[in-house]
Motif scaffolding. Structure first.
Motif, PDB file in Angstrom:
ATOM      1  N   LEU A  29      -5.239  -6.200   9.156  1.00  0.00           N
ATOM      2  CA  LEU A  29      -4.277  -5.607   8.230  1.00  0.00           C
ATOM      3  C   LEU A  29      -4.714  -4.208   7.807  1.00  0.00           C
ATOM      4  CD1 LEU A  29      -1.673  -6.213   6.581  1.00  0.00           C
ATOM      5  CD2 LEU A  29      -3.165  -7.054   4.769  1.00  0.00           C
ATOM      6  N   PHE A  30      -5.989  -4.070   7.465  1.00  0.00           N
ATOM      7  CA  PHE A  30      -6.475  -2.781   6.981  1.00  0.00           C
ATOM      8  C   PHE A  30      -6.537  -1.744   8.103  1.00  0.00           C
ATOM      9  CE2 PHE A  30      -9.892   0.174   5.634  1.00  0.00           C
ATOM     10  CZ  PHE A  30      -9.278   0.665   4.497  1.00  0.00           C
ATOM     11  N   ILE A  31      -6.997  -2.141   9.275  1.00  0.00           N
ATOM     12  CA  ILE A  31      -7.084  -1.191  10.385  1.00  0.00           C
ATOM     13  C   ILE A  31      -5.693  -0.748  10.820  1.00  0.00           C
ATOM     14  CG2 ILE A  31      -7.801  -0.924  12.798  1.00  0.00           C
ATOM     15  CD1 ILE A  31     -10.166  -2.780  12.167  1.00  0.00           C
ATOM     16  N   ALA A  32      -4.715  -1.671  10.791  1.00  0.00           N
ATOM     17  CA  ALA A  32      -3.337  -1.284  11.104  1.00  0.00           C
ATOM     18  C   ALA A  32      -2.824  -0.285  10.081  1.00  0.00           C
ATOM     19  CB  ALA A  32      -2.444  -2.524  11.139  1.00  0.00           C
ATOM     20  N   PHE A  33      -3.158  -0.495   8.816  1.00  0.00           N
ATOM     21  CA  PHE A  33      -2.748   0.442   7.775  1.00  0.00           C
ATOM     22  C   PHE A  33      -3.353   1.823   8.002  1.00  0.00           C
ATOM     23  CE2 PHE A  33      -4.348   2.420   3.843  1.00  0.00           C
ATOM     24  CZ  PHE A  33      -3.156   2.918   3.354  1.00  0.00           C
ATOM     25  N   LEU A  47       0.852  -1.188   0.000  1.00  0.00           N
ATOM     26  CA  LEU A  47       0.000   0.000   0.000  1.00  0.00           C
ATOM     27  C   LEU A  47       0.885   1.234   0.000  1.00  0.00           C
ATOM     28  CD1 LEU A  47      -2.910  -0.815   2.418  1.00  0.00           C
ATOM     29  CD2 LEU A  47      -3.014  -0.519  -0.018  1.00  0.00           C
ATOM     30  N   ALA A  48       1.406   1.578  -1.126  1.00  0.00           N
ATOM     31  CA  ALA A  48       2.221   2.783  -1.230  1.00  0.00           C
ATOM     32  C   ALA A  48       1.303   3.985  -1.273  1.00  0.00           C
ATOM     33  CB  ALA A  48       3.069   2.720  -2.497  1.00  0.00           C
ATOM     34  N   THR A  49       1.788   5.114  -0.742  1.00  0.00           N
ATOM     35  CA  THR A  49       0.979   6.325  -0.699  1.00  0.00           C
ATOM     36  C   THR A  49       0.767   6.849  -2.110  1.00  0.00           C
ATOM     37  OG1 THR A  49       1.937   6.851   1.427  1.00  0.00           O
ATOM     38  CG2 THR A  49       0.850   8.653   0.248  1.00  0.00           C
ATOM     39  N   ALA A  50      -0.478   7.024  -2.492  1.00  0.00           N
ATOM     40  CA  ALA A  50      -0.798   7.517  -3.824  1.00  0.00           C
ATOM     41  C   ALA A  50      -0.712   9.035  -3.847  1.00  0.00           C
ATOM     42  CB  ALA A  50      -2.198   7.055  -4.212  1.00  0.00           C
ATOM     43  N   ILE A  55     -15.635   3.306   5.287  1.00  0.00           N
ATOM     44  CA  ILE A  55     -15.018   4.637   5.367  1.00  0.00           C
ATOM     45  C   ILE A  55     -15.723   5.602   4.430  1.00  0.00           C
ATOM     46  CG2 ILE A  55     -12.918   5.971   4.904  1.00  0.00           C
ATOM     47  CD1 ILE A  55     -11.289   3.573   5.767  1.00  0.00           C
ATOM     48  N   GLU A  56     -16.043   5.103   3.237  1.00  0.00           N
ATOM     49  CA  GLU A  56     -16.679   5.956   2.226  1.00  0.00           C
ATOM     50  C   GLU A  56     -18.032   6.473   2.687  1.00  0.00           C
ATOM     51  OE1 GLU A  56     -17.948   5.575  -2.496  1.00  0.00           O
ATOM     52  OE2 GLU A  56     -16.667   4.055  -1.566  1.00  0.00           O
ATOM     53  N   THR A  57     -18.737   5.679   3.483  1.00  0.00           N
ATOM     54  CA  THR A  57     -20.083   6.073   3.920  1.00  0.00           C
ATOM     55  C   THR A  57     -20.097   6.645   5.338  1.00  0.00           C
ATOM     56  OG1 THR A  57     -20.522   3.821   4.719  1.00  0.00           O
ATOM     57  CG2 THR A  57     -21.144   4.327   2.445  1.00  0.00           C
ATOM     58  N   GLU A  93      -8.404   9.163   0.523  1.00  0.00           N
ATOM     59  CA  GLU A  93      -7.126   8.492   0.272  1.00  0.00           C
ATOM     60  C   GLU A  93      -7.138   7.067   0.814  1.00  0.00           C
ATOM     61  OE1 GLU A  93      -3.131   8.099  -1.001  1.00  0.00           O
ATOM     62  OE2 GLU A  93      -4.746   9.471  -1.528  1.00  0.00           O
ATOM     63  N   LEU A  94      -7.703   6.884   1.986  1.00  0.00           N
ATOM     64  CA  LEU A  94      -7.777   5.549   2.570  1.00  0.00           C
ATOM     65  C   LEU A  94      -8.640   4.615   1.725  1.00  0.00           C
ATOM     66  CD1 LEU A  94      -8.201   6.537   6.328  1.00  0.00           C
ATOM     67  CD2 LEU A  94      -6.163   5.542   5.265  1.00  0.00           C
ATOM     68  N   VAL A  95      -9.747   5.129   1.225  1.00  0.00           N
ATOM     69  CA  VAL A  95     -10.616   4.328   0.357  1.00  0.00           C
ATOM     70  C   VAL A  95      -9.859   3.919  -0.907  1.00  0.00           C
ATOM     71  CG1 VAL A  95     -12.687   4.362  -1.089  1.00  0.00           C
ATOM     72  CG2 VAL A  95     -12.761   5.321   1.222  1.00  0.00           C
TER      73      VAL A  95
END
Length: 349
Positions: free
Chosen positions: A88-92, A4-7, A50-52, A109-111
Motif C-alpha cells: 500500500l505504501f510503496i504504491a502510494f 492520504l490526501a496531499t498535504a 525514507i527519512e534516513t 512530504e512522503l514521510v
C-alpha cells in the motif's frame, strides 16, 4: 492510497542525514504499541526508511523501499499482514502526484503523509465498530474466533448499547480465544469458551459469526487465524451469517485459489516425519504424546502437542469469498465482490 490526501507543501528544504538504519528493529519498536497492527507498523517503518535514506532519485528510493519491504518479509514466518501495508505504501509513493521544489522536499512530504495516514488509520476500528453496530440486534448471540482488536472494539461498543452474549473459540495452539474471553468477561459481557472441535455443536445457538482478519485478498476472500475457514463452512451449512471485520489497510493484492497458495505455506506444513533414509520416524516420547502402551501416573493427564508438531501446522487459513456474507471496513460494508472491485481500484494508476 485511500486516506492520504496531499498535504500543504513544505517551503523549507531539509536534507536527510545518512545514518545507520535497521528496518526490522524499527518495525519491532513500532509493534510495541498495542494499537498498531503489522501493516501500520510497516508503513511507519518504511516512512522512517525514507527519512534516513540518501536516495537522490525516485528510482533509487523505490528500490530502497522494496529492499526494506523484502527484509521485513524475510524476518517473519507470517508476512501476509505486514506485506499488505508495504504494498500500500510503496504504491502510494509511486503514484503520488507532486510539485515539490526538490527531491528532498518530496521525501519530507512522503514521510509526513505516511505518518498522517498511520495516525488516521488508528480511527478505523471505531468506524468499523459503528458500522457493524447496526447489524447487531438486542439479545444477539455471537460466535467469534481467536483474538482481534477490531472485533473487541465492536463487541465492547455493542455492549454499551445492547445486550449481547459471546461464544469464543479457544483458537489453539496459541489459545488467543482465552484472551478474548478474559477481556469480554472483565467488561461484563456473558462469554463462554468453545473447543475448536465443538464449533458445529454450538453453531445452531448463534445468530451470526464475527471474525477479524489478517488480510482481505483480491478475490474478496479472507486470510485469518487458522480455523476461520472451517467456521465459515459450518456457518454456511447452518445458514448463519459470517461477517468479517477488516481495516482497509489490510486489503491485499493476493489471489489464492487454495490454502496451499498462501505465502505462509511451506513443504513442512502438514508433512509426515521422515528419517534421512526416507522411512517414517517413531513418534517422540520426551515431553510429547506418550505411546498408548504407557500408562500415565495421572489419570487426568491432558496430552499436548509438542512444539515440533505445532510447527507442522498452519497458523492462518484462507476463507473463500462465497462463504463470507459481508466485510465491514472503514470504507463501508462490502460484499466480497465489492471488496474485489475496491482492491483493484486501490492500486490503479
Amino acid at each position: 492510497m485511500p486516506g492520504l490526501a496531499t498535504a500543504e507543501a513544505n517551503t523549507s528544504a531539509s536534507a536527510f542525514p545518512v545514518v545507520s538504519f535497521d528496518i526490522c528493529e524499527t518495525y519491532a519498536s513500532f509493534l510495541k504499541n498495542e494499537e498498531l497492527s503489522p501493516p501500520l507498523a510497516a508503513i511507519l517503518a518504511l516512512s522512517k526508511l525514507i527519512e534516513t535514506s540518501d536516495a537522490g532519485t525516485m528510482l533509487e528510493l523505490v528500490k530502497a523501499l522494496n529492499d526494506g519491504a523484502g527484509a521485513l518479509k524475510a524476518s517473519t514466518s507470517n508476512p501476509i499482514s505486514l506485506n499488505a501495508g508495504c504494498e500500500l505504501f510503496i504504491a502510494f509513493v509511486t503514484l503520488l502526484p507532486h510539485d515539490s521544489a526538490s527531491f528532498s522536499d518530496l521525501k519530507l512530504e512522503l514521510v509526513r503523509q505516511g505518518q498522517k495516514y498511520a495516525a488516521e488509520a488508528l480511527t478505523y476500528r471505531d468506524k468499523i465498530a459503528s458500522l457493524a453496530l447496526g447489524f447487531i440486534k438486542d439479545d444477539s448471540v455471537i460466535l467469534t474466533h481467536s483474538y482481534s482488536r477490531v472485533v473487541m472494539k465492536t463487541l465492547l461498543r455493542a455492549h454499551e448499547r445492547k445486550r449481547i452474549s459471546v461464544y469464543v473459540t479457544e483458537a489453539r495452539p496459541r489459545g488467543l480465544g482465552l484472551r478474548t474471553y478474559e477481556e469480554l468477561t472483565a467488561a461484563g459481557i456473558p462469554c463462554t469458551v468453545v473447543l475448536d472441535s465443538a464449533v458445529s455443536y454450538v453453531m445452531d445457538k448463534v445468530d451470526f459469526v464475527l471474525v477479524g482478519s489478517e488480510a482481505v485478498v483480491e478475490s474478496g476472500g479472507l486470510i485469518n487465524a487458522v480455523g476461520s475457514n472451517q467456521i465459515a463452512i459450518i456457518a454456511q451449512a447452518a445458514n448463519i451469517p459470517f461477517y468479517a471485520l477488516a481495516e482497509s489497510y489490510k486489503f491485499h493484492r493476493l489471489f489464492p485459489l487454495s490454502q496451499y497458495d498462501l505465502p505462509t505455506h511451506t513443504s513442512n506444513i502438514l508433512s509426515f516425519p521422515l528419517s534421512s533414509g526416507g522411512n517414517v520416524t517413531s513418534p517422540p516420547t520426551a515431553g510429547g504424546i506418550k505411546p498408548l502402551h504407557e500408562k500415565s501416573t495421572n489419570a487426568g493427564c491432558i496430552r499436548q502437542m509438542t512444539p515440533e508438531q505445532i510447527a507442522c501446522n498452519p497458523g492462518v487459513d484462507y476463507t473463500r469469498p462465497d462463504l463470507i456474507t459481508l466485510v465491514f471496513s472503514d470504507v463501508g460494508s462490502l460484499t466480497p465482490e465489492g471488496v474485489s472491485q475496491y482492491v483493484v481500484g486501490m492500486f490503479a494508476g
